[in-house]
Design a protein around this motif. Structure first.
Motif, PDB file in Angstrom:
ATOM      1  N   ILE A  30      29.458 -46.641 -14.510  1.00 21.47           N
ATOM      2  CA  ILE A  30      28.348 -46.790 -13.563  1.00 21.47           C
ATOM      3  C   ILE A  30      27.021 -46.857 -14.310  1.00 21.47           C
ATOM      4  N   LEU A  31      26.842 -45.996 -15.301  1.00 19.10           N
ATOM      5  CA  LEU A  31      25.605 -45.991 -16.079  1.00 19.10           C
ATOM      6  C   LEU A  31      25.390 -47.326 -16.784  1.00 19.10           C
ATOM      7  N   ARG A  32      26.457 -47.864 -17.376  1.00 24.72           N
ATOM      8  CA  ARG A  32      26.349 -49.131 -18.097  1.00 24.72           C
ATOM      9  C   ARG A  32      26.115 -50.309 -17.162  1.00 24.72           C
ATOM     10  N   GLU A  33      26.950 -50.386 -16.146  1.00 21.18           N
ATOM     11  CA  GLU A  33      26.975 -51.586 -15.305  1.00 21.18           C
ATOM     12  C   GLU A  33      25.879 -51.625 -14.243  1.00 21.18           C
ATOM     13  N   LYS A  34      25.517 -50.469 -13.698  1.00 19.80           N
ATOM     14  CA  LYS A  34      24.533 -50.451 -12.622  1.00 19.80           C
ATOM     15  C   LYS A  34      23.153 -49.990 -13.074  1.00 19.80           C
ATOM     16  N   ARG A  35      23.118 -49.287 -14.199  1.00 13.76           N
ATOM     17  CA  ARG A  35      21.847 -48.756 -14.677  1.00 13.76           C
ATOM     18  C   ARG A  35      21.415 -49.349 -16.010  1.00 13.76           C
ATOM     19  N   GLY A  36      22.275 -50.190 -16.592  1.00 21.62           N
ATOM     20  CA  GLY A  36      21.920 -50.834 -17.853  1.00 21.62           C
ATOM     21  C   GLY A  36      21.823 -49.882 -19.030  1.00 21.62           C
ATOM     22  N   PHE A  37      22.534 -48.765 -18.946  1.00 20.51           N
ATOM     23  CA  PHE A  37      22.461 -47.750 -20.008  1.00 20.51           C
ATOM     24  C   PHE A  37      23.171 -48.220 -21.273  1.00 20.51           C
ATOM     25  N   ILE A  38      22.616 -47.816 -22.401  1.00 18.19           N
ATOM     26  CA  ILE A  38      23.300 -47.931 -23.683  1.00 18.19           C
ATOM     27  C   ILE A  38      24.043 -46.612 -23.867  1.00 18.19           C
ATOM     28  N   THR A  39      25.349 -46.675 -24.058  1.00 20.73           N
ATOM     29  CA  THR A  39      26.142 -45.453 -24.202  1.00 20.73           C
ATOM     30  C   THR A  39      26.982 -45.523 -25.470  1.00 20.73           C
ATOM     31  N   THR A  40      27.009 -44.431 -26.195  1.00 21.95           N
ATOM     32  CA  THR A  40      27.842 -44.376 -27.392  1.00 21.95           C
ATOM     33  C   THR A  40      28.187 -42.936 -27.727  1.00 21.95           C
ATOM     34  N   ILE A  41      28.866 -42.775 -28.851  1.00 23.76           N
ATOM     35  CA  ILE A  41      29.360 -41.478 -29.312  1.00 23.76           C
ATOM     36  C   ILE A  41      28.757 -41.161 -30.675  1.00 23.76           C
ATOM     37  N   ALA A  42      28.422 -39.896 -30.884  1.00 21.55           N
ATOM     38  CA  ALA A  42      28.052 -39.390 -32.208  1.00 21.55           C
ATOM     39  C   ALA A  42      28.983 -38.230 -32.507  1.00 21.55           C
ATOM     40  N   THR A  43      29.775 -38.366 -33.554  1.00 20.48           N
ATOM     41  CA  THR A  43      30.808 -37.368 -33.836  1.00 20.48           C
ATOM     42  C   THR A  43      30.897 -37.058 -35.323  1.00 20.48           C
ATOM     43  N   GLY A  44      31.421 -35.892 -35.612  1.00 21.31           N
ATOM     44  CA  GLY A  44      31.726 -35.548 -36.996  1.00 21.31           C
ATOM     45  C   GLY A  44      33.068 -36.125 -37.417  1.00 21.31           C
ATOM     46  N   ARG A  45      33.835 -36.608 -36.458  1.00 23.46           N
ATOM     47  CA  ARG A  45      35.160 -37.160 -36.746  1.00 23.46           C
ATOM     48  C   ARG A  45      35.056 -38.397 -37.648  1.00 23.46           C
ATOM     49  N   MET A  46      36.129 -38.643 -38.377  1.00 20.82           N
ATOM     50  CA  MET A  46      36.242 -39.879 -39.131  1.00 20.82           C
ATOM     51  C   MET A  46      36.479 -41.027 -38.160  1.00 20.82           C
ATOM     52  N   LEU A  47      36.236 -42.240 -38.625  1.00 16.94           N
ATOM     53  CA  LEU A  47      36.396 -43.422 -37.776  1.00 16.94           C
ATOM     54  C   LEU A  47      37.793 -43.503 -37.168  1.00 16.94           C
ATOM     55  N   ALA A  48      38.805 -43.225 -37.982  1.00 16.46           N
ATOM     56  CA  ALA A  48      40.189 -43.348 -37.526  1.00 16.46           C
ATOM     57  C   ALA A  48      40.513 -42.406 -36.371  1.00 16.46           C
ATOM     58  N   ARG A  49      39.763 -41.325 -36.237  1.00 13.35           N
ATOM     59  CA  ARG A  49      40.004 -40.365 -35.158  1.00 13.35           C
ATOM     60  C   ARG A  49      39.039 -40.533 -33.991  1.00 13.35           C
ATOM     61  N   ALA A  50      38.036 -41.376 -34.149  1.00 13.62           N
ATOM     62  CA  ALA A  50      37.031 -41.539 -33.100  1.00 13.62           C
ATOM     63  C   ALA A  50      37.122 -42.869 -32.370  1.00 13.62           C
ATOM     64  N   ILE A  59      32.255 -47.880 -25.135  1.00 12.56           N
ATOM     65  CA  ILE A  59      30.874 -47.794 -25.612  1.00 12.56           C
ATOM     66  C   ILE A  59      30.298 -49.196 -25.769  1.00 12.56           C
ATOM     67  N   ASN A  60      28.993 -49.317 -25.581  1.00 13.06           N
ATOM     68  CA  ASN A  60      28.351 -50.626 -25.733  1.00 13.06           C
ATOM     69  C   ASN A  60      27.241 -50.606 -26.786  1.00 13.06           C
ATOM     70  N   ALA A  61      27.391 -49.689 -27.729  1.00 16.09           N
ATOM     71  CA  ALA A  61      26.493 -49.597 -28.877  1.00 16.09           C
ATOM     72  C   ALA A  61      27.329 -49.134 -30.066  1.00 16.09           C
ATOM     73  N   PRO A  62      26.837 -49.298 -31.285  1.00 11.67           N
ATOM     74  CA  PRO A  62      27.609 -48.868 -32.452  1.00 11.67           C
ATOM     75  C   PRO A  62      27.999 -47.392 -32.394  1.00 11.67           C
ATOM     76  N   LEU A  63      29.136 -47.102 -32.999  1.00 10.89           N
ATOM     77  CA  LEU A  63      29.702 -45.755 -33.045  1.00 10.89           C
ATOM     78  C   LEU A  63      29.165 -45.001 -34.254  1.00 10.89           C
ATOM     79  N   ILE A  64      28.791 -43.741 -34.037  1.00 11.58           N
ATOM     80  CA  ILE A  64      28.297 -42.868 -35.104  1.00 11.58           C
ATOM     81  C   ILE A  64      29.430 -41.921 -35.510  1.00 11.58           C
ATOM     82  N   CYS A  65      29.882 -42.022 -36.772  1.00  8.73           N
ATOM     83  CA  CYS A  65      30.975 -41.184 -37.278  1.00  8.73           C
ATOM     84  C   CYS A  65      30.496 -40.314 -38.438  1.00  8.73           C
ATOM     85  N   TYR A  66      31.344 -39.377 -38.830  1.00  8.28           N
ATOM     86  CA  TYR A  66      31.076 -38.537 -40.008  1.00  8.28           C
ATOM     87  C   TYR A  66      29.677 -37.910 -39.935  1.00  8.28           C
TER      88      TYR A  66
END
Length: 279
Positions: A30-50, A59-66
């Motif tokens: 809903i946030l992305r499609e109706k509100r035009g939100f940029i949504t993503t994740i920031a995690t300490g996980r490695m890429l393979a686990r995220a 997500i519609n923006a680059p993923l933040i890992c490590y």
């Protein structure tokens, strides 16, 4: 008005069973499609686990890992920003941590490396589920021979009880590295200047979004920098009291639809969504 939402994974996006609730996926859509939100994740996980979780919530923006050492577009595979610990610094770090009795975990091509299998390394390997793990007899020599860098280092302390990381060690580490405590006894160590906060700022700047337009959500020590950066830094109800102190708002726990609470309170207060609407 808010335009970007960045969430942590463990203890935030995932429930007690380690799954993304269906309601959460629908709210983000809903946030992305109706509100035009940029949504993503920031995690300490490695890429393979995220990555699988990032794809699950679309997500519609680059993923933040490590913890910010890697920012990657998971759809094109373009690595937008990489800030690993270089070999020289990595060897110094490993030596120091071993002197203080820590088991050291490093990362190479989405695999993990340990010096031995024991209670502490097996605990971490189990946390990493199906990720490939290799034993190297002498980690410092291994790094030297391969001129290896690592996006971060995980230092495993006592796994039988919570034992605080010594203040003297923290002080030494913080001269050249960013340190995030993990369950008090353990540490995630990144290159100086690398953090979730700096990574979220990098993305916000790229999208020409001011910090006041950013919402970040987290529950751990490695989330503090992005809670402080965002116009609205939100701590989960299950976060430690120390973490809550850095937040502008405390939401419900990760098992109580904390994200829905945030959306209704700060994003669409005039048209609240109910759980029934999402089912």
């Amino acid at each position: 008005m808010y335009h970007m939402l960045v969430t942590d994974i463990d203890g935030t996006l995932l429930d007690s069973e380690g799954k993304v609730p269906e309601e959460t996926k629908k709210i983000l859509a809903i946030l992305r499609e109706k509100r035009g939100f940029i949504t993503t994740i920031a995690t300490g996980r490695m890429l393979a686990r995220a990555e699988s979780i990032a794809r699950e919530i679309m997500i519609n923006a680059p993923l933040i890992c490590y913890n910010g050492a890697l920012i990657i577009d998971i759809y094109t595979r373009h690595r937008i920003l990489e800030r690993p610990i270089p070999a020289g610094k990595l060897m110094e770090l490993i030596k120091l941590l071993k002197e203080w009795g820590y088991e050291v975990i490093i990362y190479e091509n989405e695999t993990i490396k340990v010096e031995r299998f024991n209670e502490r390394t097996r605990w971490y390997i189990n946390e990493c589920e199906s990720i490939e793990c290799n034993v190297v007899n002498d980690m410092i020599d291994y790094v030297k021979q391969k001129d290896l860098s690592s996006y971060k280092v995980f230092a495993v302390g006592d796994v039988s009880k919570a034992v605080k990381v010594p203040a003297e060690l923290l002080s030494k580490l913080e001269e050249d590295f960013e340190v995030s405590l993990a369950d008090q006894s353990h540490m995630e160590v990144n290159l100086k200047g690398v953090s979730k906060g700096s990574a979220v700022k990098f993305l916000a700047d790229a999208f020409k979004i001011d910090s006041t337009e950013v919402i970040t959500i987290g529950d751990g020590y490695n989330d503090v920098s992005m809670l402080k950066y965002a116009g609205l830094g939100i701590a989960m109800g299950n976060a430690a009291e120390h973490i809550k102190g850095y937040a502008k708002y405390i939401t419900l726990t990760n098992c109580e639809n904390g994200l829905l609470n945030i959306v209704n309170k700060f994003i669409i207060p005039q048209e609240k969504i109910s759980l029934e609407d999402l089912r």
